[in-house]
Design a protein around this motif. Structure first.
Motif, PDB file in Angstrom:
ATOM      1  N   MET A 100       0.846  -1.188   0.000  1.00 47.74           N
ATOM      2  CA  MET A 100       0.000   0.000   0.000  1.00 47.74           C
ATOM      3  C   MET A 100       0.888   1.248   0.000  1.00 47.74           C
ATOM      4  O   MET A 100       1.787   1.358   0.836  1.00 47.74           O
ATOM      5  CB  MET A 100      -0.908   0.038   1.246  1.00 47.74           C
ATOM      6  CG  MET A 100      -1.563  -1.292   1.595  1.00 47.74           C
ATOM      7  SD  MET A 100      -2.690  -1.882   0.337  1.00 47.74           S
ATOM      8  CE  MET A 100      -2.842  -3.609   0.824  1.00 47.74           C
ATOM      9  N   ALA A 101       0.661   2.134  -0.925  1.00 49.74           N
ATOM     10  CA  ALA A 101       1.427   3.373  -0.988  1.00 49.74           C
ATOM     11  C   ALA A 101       0.903   4.360   0.041  1.00 49.74           C
ATOM     12  O   ALA A 101      -0.311   4.474   0.245  1.00 49.74           O
ATOM     13  CB  ALA A 101       1.329   3.981  -2.388  1.00 49.74           C
ATOM     14  N   ILE A 102       1.800   5.079   0.679  1.00 47.56           N
ATOM     15  CA  ILE A 102       1.404   6.083   1.661  1.00 47.56           C
ATOM     16  C   ILE A 102       2.266   7.321   1.475  1.00 47.56           C
ATOM     17  O   ILE A 102       3.425   7.238   1.065  1.00 47.56           O
ATOM     18  CB  ILE A 102       1.539   5.539   3.107  1.00 47.56           C
ATOM     19  CG1 ILE A 102       0.963   6.532   4.121  1.00 47.56           C
ATOM     20  CG2 ILE A 102       2.973   5.159   3.434  1.00 47.56           C
ATOM     21  CD1 ILE A 102       0.860   5.971   5.541  1.00 47.56           C
ATOM     22  N   GLY A 103       1.680   8.474   1.754  1.00 37.96           N
ATOM     23  CA  GLY A 103       2.407   9.729   1.675  1.00 37.96           C
ATOM     24  C   GLY A 103       2.000  10.565   0.488  1.00 37.96           C
ATOM     25  O   GLY A 103       2.353  10.260  -0.646  1.00 37.96           O
ATOM     26  N   GLN A 144      -3.901   6.741  -9.352  1.00 39.64           N
ATOM     27  CA  GLN A 144      -3.715   5.795 -10.446  1.00 39.64           C
ATOM     28  C   GLN A 144      -2.232   5.590 -10.758  1.00 39.64           C
ATOM     29  O   GLN A 144      -1.828   4.527 -11.221  1.00 39.64           O
ATOM     30  CB  GLN A 144      -4.466   6.273 -11.685  1.00 39.64           C
ATOM     31  CG  GLN A 144      -5.975   6.081 -11.607  1.00 39.64           C
ATOM     32  CD  GLN A 144      -6.382   4.625 -11.435  1.00 39.64           C
ATOM     33  OE1 GLN A 144      -5.771   3.723 -12.014  1.00 39.64           O
ATOM     34  NE2 GLN A 144      -7.427   4.396 -10.648  1.00 39.64           N
ATOM     35  N   ALA A 145      -1.412   6.593 -10.491  1.00 40.81           N
ATOM     36  CA  ALA A 145       0.027   6.455 -10.726  1.00 40.81           C
ATOM     37  C   ALA A 145       0.638   5.424  -9.780  1.00 40.81           C
ATOM     38  O   ALA A 145       1.477   4.610 -10.191  1.00 40.81           O
ATOM     39  CB  ALA A 145       0.721   7.805 -10.561  1.00 40.81           C
ATOM     40  N   VAL A 146       0.226   5.438  -8.509  1.00 42.57           N
ATOM     41  CA  VAL A 146       0.768   4.452  -7.575  1.00 42.57           C
ATOM     42  C   VAL A 146       0.225   3.068  -7.898  1.00 42.57           C
ATOM     43  O   VAL A 146       0.916   2.058  -7.733  1.00 42.57           O
ATOM     44  CB  VAL A 146       0.511   4.834  -6.097  1.00 42.57           C
ATOM     45  CG1 VAL A 146       1.138   6.174  -5.772  1.00 42.57           C
ATOM     46  CG2 VAL A 146      -0.967   4.838  -5.752  1.00 42.57           C
ATOM     47  N   ARG A 147      -0.994   3.026  -8.391  1.00 42.96           N
ATOM     48  CA  ARG A 147      -1.555   1.741  -8.811  1.00 42.96           C
ATOM     49  C   ARG A 147      -0.771   1.188  -9.997  1.00 42.96           C
ATOM     50  O   ARG A 147      -0.463  -0.007 -10.056  1.00 42.96           O
ATOM     51  CB  ARG A 147      -3.028   1.907  -9.170  1.00 42.96           C
ATOM     52  CG  ARG A 147      -3.782   0.595  -9.317  1.00 42.96           C
ATOM     53  CD  ARG A 147      -5.261   0.830  -9.492  1.00 42.96           C
ATOM     54  NE  ARG A 147      -6.001  -0.410  -9.331  1.00 42.96           N
ATOM     55  CZ  ARG A 147      -7.326  -0.510  -9.364  1.00 42.96           C
ATOM     56  NH1 ARG A 147      -8.054   0.580  -9.546  1.00 42.96           N
ATOM     57  NH2 ARG A 147      -7.915  -1.673  -9.214  1.00 42.96           N
ATOM     58  N   SER A 148      -0.427   2.044 -10.943  1.00 42.80           N
ATOM     59  CA  SER A 148       0.353   1.621 -12.111  1.00 42.80           C
ATOM     60  C   SER A 148       1.748   1.156 -11.713  1.00 42.80           C
ATOM     61  O   SER A 148       2.359   0.327 -12.394  1.00 42.80           O
ATOM     62  CB  SER A 148       0.454   2.763 -13.117  1.00 42.80           C
ATOM     63  OG  SER A 148      -0.821   3.100 -13.635  1.00 42.80           O
TER      64      SER A 148
END
Length: 225
Positions: free
Chosen positions: A177-180, A188-192
Motif C-alpha cells: 500500500m502506498a502512503i504519503g 492511479q500512478a501508484v496503482r500503475s
C-alpha cells in the motif's frame, strides 16, 4: 458532485468492486471526537480505518475501537496500530499494524513456526526493499511503503517516489500500500507502479468534509480518473 450511497454495501461486495484497498489512518493527535465522527461518515468508502494514536496507551486505543463499533463502523474495517496479534476472538477490530520497532521486537519473541498461525491481519510499515522482504518473511499480510509523494506529516524528508515504490511492489509477494501525499489525481500512478492499495491521513481526516474526500478517492480508484 453526486455519489452513490454505499452505507449498505457489504464488505464482500466492496472487495469485489476493487482489488485496490483504501486505508485511512488517524492523525496521532488524540482528537477522539473528531476521529470517531469522521470514521462513522467515511467507513462505507474505505476498506480500513487505522487507530494510530501511538501516544495513547493500548487500552485507550481499544476504547476508540469500541466506540467506533457502537457508532456503526463494522469491526471488519478497524485496525489498531501497535496492538498484539494474540487477541480474543471478540475483540472489536480486524487487524493490527506494526512499525519496524514492533516487528523487530516480535521477531525476538515469536517462534517462526507460529508466525502464520496468528489470528489477526498484520500490516507492517517499511521504507526499503530490504525491510519489505524481512516483513514478508516474518509473515506480514500487507505492507505500507512510503512516503511516496511530499507529505505534510514528513515535511523535511525527501519523498521516496514511484520508482522506489515499484521496486518494493515487484520485489515481494504480499500487497503493498502506498502512503504519503496520496490524492485522487495521483492514485492511479501508484496503482500503475504496482501498489495494491493506498493509505491517507490528512487527505481525508483533516478535510473539511471527510466523507466527500474519501468518496473522491474511491471514485478515482474505480473510474481511473
Amino acid at each position: 458532485m453526486m455519489f452513490e450511497d454505499k452505507s449498505k454495501v457489504s464488505d464482500e461486495q466492496l472487495r469485489n468492486n476493487s482489488l485496490f484497498e483504501l486505508h485511512v489512518i488517524s492523525g496521532n493527535r488524540g482528537e477522539q471526537e473528531a476521529t470517531l465522527k469522521a470514521a462513522k461518515e467515511i467507513w462505507p468508502w474505505v476498506d480500513y480505518i487505522h487507530i494510530r494514536e501511538k501516544q495513547l496507551p493500548l487500552h485507550q486505543r481499544l476504547n476508540w475501537a469500541r466506540l467506533m463499533v457502537e457508532s456503526g463502523v463494522p469491526v471488519s474495517r478497524i485496525v489498531i496500530n501497535g496492538a498484539n496479534r494474540f487477541t480474543p476472538e471478540d475483540a472489536c477490530y480486524q487487524g493490527v499494524h506494526w512499525s519496524q520497532d514492533m516487528l523487530h521486537k516480535a521477531k525476538m519473541t515469536v517462534e517462526p513456526g507460529n508466525r502464520h498461525d496468528l489470528k489477526r491481519r498484520l500490516g507492517v510499515s517499511v521504507h526499503s526493499i530490504h525491510e519489505a522482504r524481512i516483513a514478508e518473511e516474518y509473515g506480514a499480510d500487507y505492507l505500507f511503503f512510503g512516503h511516496v509523494y511530499a507529505s505534510a506529516s514528513k515535511p523535511d524528508i525527501t519523498p521516496r517516489g514511484l520508482e522506489a515504490l515499484a521496486e518494493v511492489c515487484s520485489g515481494v509477494n504480499v500487497p503493498v500500500m502506498a502512503i504519503g501525499g496520496i490524492q485522487p489525481d495521483n492514485i492511479q500512478a501508484v496503482r500503475s507502479a504496482g501498489a495494491r492499495g493506498a493509505a491517507v491521513i490528512s487527505g481525508v481526516l483533516q478535510h473539511e468534509n471527510p466523507a466527500h474526500a474519501a468518496a473522491l478517492l474511491k471514485q478515482s480508484v474505480e473510474t481511473g480518473k
